[in-house]
Design an enzyme around this catalytic site. Structure first.
Site, PDB file in Angstrom:
ATOM      1  N   PRO A  11     -21.498   1.654   0.704  1.00  0.00           N
ATOM      2  CA  PRO A  11     -20.964   0.426   0.204  1.00  0.00           C
ATOM      3  C   PRO A  11     -20.407   0.547   0.838  1.00  0.00           C
ATOM      4  O   PRO A  11     -19.293   1.543   2.047  1.00  0.00           O
ATOM      5  CB  PRO A  11     -20.635   0.883  -1.042  1.00  0.00           C
ATOM      6  CG  PRO A  11     -19.932   2.060  -1.601  1.00  0.00           C
ATOM      7  CD  PRO A  11     -21.330   2.800  -0.678  1.00  0.00           C
ATOM      8  N   ASN A  12     -19.554  -0.583   1.559  1.00  0.00           N
ATOM      9  CA  ASN A  12     -19.537  -1.584   2.675  1.00  0.00           C
ATOM     10  C   ASN A  12     -19.649  -1.380   4.381  1.00  0.00           C
ATOM     11  O   ASN A  12     -19.757  -1.984   4.632  1.00  0.00           O
ATOM     12  CB  ASN A  12     -17.627  -1.899   2.852  1.00  0.00           C
ATOM     13  CG  ASN A  12     -17.142  -1.657   0.932  1.00  0.00           C
ATOM     14  OD1 ASN A  12     -17.541  -3.721   0.667  1.00  0.00           O
ATOM     15  ND2 ASN A  12     -16.678  -1.401   0.599  1.00  0.00           N
ATOM     16  N   ARG A  19     -14.885  -5.090   9.388  1.00  0.00           N
ATOM     17  CA  ARG A  19     -14.834  -4.355   8.247  1.00  0.00           C
ATOM     18  C   ARG A  19     -13.645  -3.446   9.538  1.00  0.00           C
ATOM     19  O   ARG A  19     -13.895  -2.307   9.889  1.00  0.00           O
ATOM     20  CB  ARG A  19     -15.765  -3.528   7.490  1.00  0.00           C
ATOM     21  CG  ARG A  19     -14.513  -2.969   6.655  1.00  0.00           C
ATOM     22  CD  ARG A  19     -15.989  -1.469   6.359  1.00  0.00           C
ATOM     23  NE  ARG A  19     -14.869  -1.207   5.223  1.00  0.00           N
ATOM     24  CZ  ARG A  19     -15.494   0.228   5.103  1.00  0.00           C
ATOM     25  NH1 ARG A  19     -16.454   0.453   5.292  1.00  0.00           N
ATOM     26  NH2 ARG A  19     -14.541   0.414   3.342  1.00  0.00           N
ATOM     27  N   TYR A  24     -13.154   1.748  11.860  1.00  0.00           N
ATOM     28  CA  TYR A  24     -14.234   1.829  11.742  1.00  0.00           C
ATOM     29  C   TYR A  24     -15.364   1.490  13.626  1.00  0.00           C
ATOM     30  O   TYR A  24     -16.630   1.555  13.503  1.00  0.00           O
ATOM     31  CB  TYR A  24     -15.612   1.222  11.098  1.00  0.00           C
ATOM     32  CG  TYR A  24     -14.346   1.236  10.120  1.00  0.00           C
ATOM     33  CD1 TYR A  24     -14.973   3.440   9.588  1.00  0.00           C
ATOM     34  CD2 TYR A  24     -14.081   1.128   8.883  1.00  0.00           C
ATOM     35  CE1 TYR A  24     -13.962   3.674   7.838  1.00  0.00           C
ATOM     36  CE2 TYR A  24     -13.295   1.137   7.388  1.00  0.00           C
ATOM     37  CZ  TYR A  24     -13.417   3.359   7.861  1.00  0.00           C
ATOM     38  OH  TYR A  24     -13.332   3.379   6.293  1.00  0.00           O
ATOM     39  N   ASN A  73     -23.956   8.605   5.239  1.00  0.00           N
ATOM     40  CA  ASN A  73     -22.453   7.945   5.159  1.00  0.00           C
ATOM     41  C   ASN A  73     -22.809   7.848   3.716  1.00  0.00           C
ATOM     42  O   ASN A  73     -23.326   6.373   3.935  1.00  0.00           O
ATOM     43  CB  ASN A  73     -22.657   7.093   6.132  1.00  0.00           C
ATOM     44  CG  ASN A  73     -21.162   6.834   6.244  1.00  0.00           C
ATOM     45  OD1 ASN A  73     -20.271   7.679   5.509  1.00  0.00           O
ATOM     46  ND2 ASN A  73     -20.337   6.490   7.352  1.00  0.00           N
ATOM     47  N   ALA A  76     -17.917   5.551   0.006  1.00  0.00           N
ATOM     48  CA  ALA A  76     -16.752   5.887  -0.594  1.00  0.00           C
ATOM     49  C   ALA A  76     -17.432   6.596  -2.019  1.00  0.00           C
ATOM     50  O   ALA A  76     -17.022   7.412  -2.225  1.00  0.00           O
ATOM     51  CB  ALA A  76     -16.320   4.362  -1.482  1.00  0.00           C
ATOM     52  N   GLU A  97     -24.473  15.118   7.406  1.00  0.00           N
ATOM     53  CA  GLU A  97     -23.575  13.491   7.097  1.00  0.00           C
ATOM     54  C   GLU A  97     -22.647  13.434   8.081  1.00  0.00           C
ATOM     55  O   GLU A  97     -22.686  13.819   8.756  1.00  0.00           O
ATOM     56  CB  GLU A  97     -22.277  14.872   5.692  1.00  0.00           C
ATOM     57  CG  GLU A  97     -21.112  13.634   4.984  1.00  0.00           C
ATOM     58  CD  GLU A  97     -20.097  13.876   4.601  1.00  0.00           C
ATOM     59  OE1 GLU A  97     -20.271  15.276   4.855  1.00  0.00           O
ATOM     60  OE2 GLU A  97     -19.571  14.006   3.598  1.00  0.00           O
ATOM     61  N   HIS A  99     -19.365  10.834   8.854  1.00  0.00           N
ATOM     62  CA  HIS A  99     -18.671   9.263   8.734  1.00  0.00           C
ATOM     63  C   HIS A  99     -17.664   8.472  10.321  1.00  0.00           C
ATOM     64  O   HIS A  99     -17.903   9.884  11.368  1.00  0.00           O
ATOM     65  CB  HIS A  99     -17.430  10.032   8.262  1.00  0.00           C
ATOM     66  CG  HIS A  99     -17.557  10.397   7.162  1.00  0.00           C
ATOM     67  ND1 HIS A  99     -17.958   9.793   5.308  1.00  0.00           N
ATOM     68  CD2 HIS A  99     -18.203  11.497   5.823  1.00  0.00           C
ATOM     69  CE1 HIS A  99     -18.124  10.163   4.292  1.00  0.00           C
ATOM     70  NE2 HIS A  99     -18.321  11.352   4.800  1.00  0.00           N
ATOM     71  N   ARG A 106      -6.488  11.441   6.798  1.00  0.00           N
ATOM     72  CA  ARG A 106      -7.192  10.037   5.971  1.00  0.00           C
ATOM     73  C   ARG A 106      -6.137  10.035   4.889  1.00  0.00           C
ATOM     74  O   ARG A 106      -5.849  11.011   4.435  1.00  0.00           O
ATOM     75  CB  ARG A 106      -8.323   8.435   5.491  1.00  0.00           C
ATOM     76  CG  ARG A 106      -8.177   8.435   7.344  1.00  0.00           C
ATOM     77  CD  ARG A 106      -9.763   7.341   7.326  1.00  0.00           C
ATOM     78  NE  ARG A 106      -9.199   6.127   7.462  1.00  0.00           N
ATOM     79  CZ  ARG A 106     -10.848   5.686   6.075  1.00  0.00           C
ATOM     80  NH1 ARG A 106     -11.794   5.431   6.687  1.00  0.00           N
ATOM     81  NH2 ARG A 106      -9.604   3.873   6.271  1.00  0.00           N
TER      82      ARG A 106
HETATM   83  C1  DQA Z   1     -16.380   6.090   6.183  1.00  0.00           C
HETATM   84  C2  DQA Z   1     -15.591   7.127   5.007  1.00  0.00           C
HETATM   85  C3  DQA Z   1     -15.191   6.771   3.371  1.00  0.00           C
HETATM   86  O1  DQA Z   1     -13.508   7.387   3.236  1.00  0.00           O
HETATM   87  C4  DQA Z   1     -14.553   5.115   3.329  1.00  0.00           C
HETATM   88  O2  DQA Z   1     -15.164   5.024   1.875  1.00  0.00           O
HETATM   89  C5  DQA Z   1     -16.183   4.623   4.419  1.00  0.00           C
HETATM   90  C6  DQA Z   1     -16.511   4.511   5.559  1.00  0.00           C
HETATM   91  C7  DQA Z   1     -16.843   6.459   7.215  1.00  0.00           C
HETATM   92  O3  DQA Z   1     -17.601   6.748   7.277  1.00  0.00           O
HETATM   93  O4  DQA Z   1     -15.187   6.674   7.980  1.00  0.00           O
HETATM   94  O5  DQA Z   1     -16.966   3.468   3.638  1.00  0.00           O
HETATM   95  O6  DQA Z   1     -17.353   6.454   5.389  1.00  0.00           O
END
Ligand code: DQA
Length: 147
Positions: A11-12, A19, A24, A73, A76, A97, A99, A106
């Protein structure tokens, strides 16, 4: 025909580029996926993003059947989804994985991680470059690497 590398996003991540760019970066998800396709050469990349937990679980199941490796990735859902964890546990292909940020540095709620325990490895905190490293690992671990 060789199987594709799946690159799935949660998501997002569709908002990347605008964003919280200080966290990011300024690359869009399309930019990142386009670079991966160039690097992958002859190996196909199936790259998708969803804001829906169920859809992500279904795509993990698809990757388990049809992929050579999975780069994930989960955004959340990394920190919340037992359904995703259960789906990932069924994988017999390498799971890497990724990120963009470093969740360990964080907020405390980002220190809970349901993906890392079932991944071969995690790349975090290196921005979009982390995806390129993850692809390199995916190709090597699935027997496609040339070096
Ligand atoms: C994320 C880190 C997560 O904590 C966050 O919710 C994201 C992006 C990252 O790529 O840094 O949406 O996965």
């Amino acid at each position: 025909m060789s199987k594709p590398v799946y690159v799935l996003g949660g998501p997002n991540l569709n908002l990347l580029g605008t964003r919280e760019p200080e966290i990011y970066g300024r690359d869009t998800l399309e930019d990142i996926h386009a670079r991966l396709r160039v690097i992958a050469g002859d190996v196909a990349i199936v790259a998708r993003q969803t804001n829906s937990e169920g859809e992500l679980v279904s795509w993990v199941q698809e990757a388990a059947r049809e992929g050579r490796a999975l780069i994930l990735n989960a955004a959340a859902y990394t920190h919340t989804s037992i359904a995703l964890h259960d789906a990932l546990k069924t994988l017999k292909i390498p799971l890497i994985e990724v990120h963009l940020s470093n969740p360990a540095a964080r907020e405390a709620f980002r220190h809970v991680n349901y993906v890392a325990p079932v991944a071969v490895g995690t790349i975090a905190g290196l921005g979009a470059y982390g995806y390129e490293l993850a692809l390199s690992a995916a190709l090597r671990l699935s027997g496609e690497a040339r070096s």
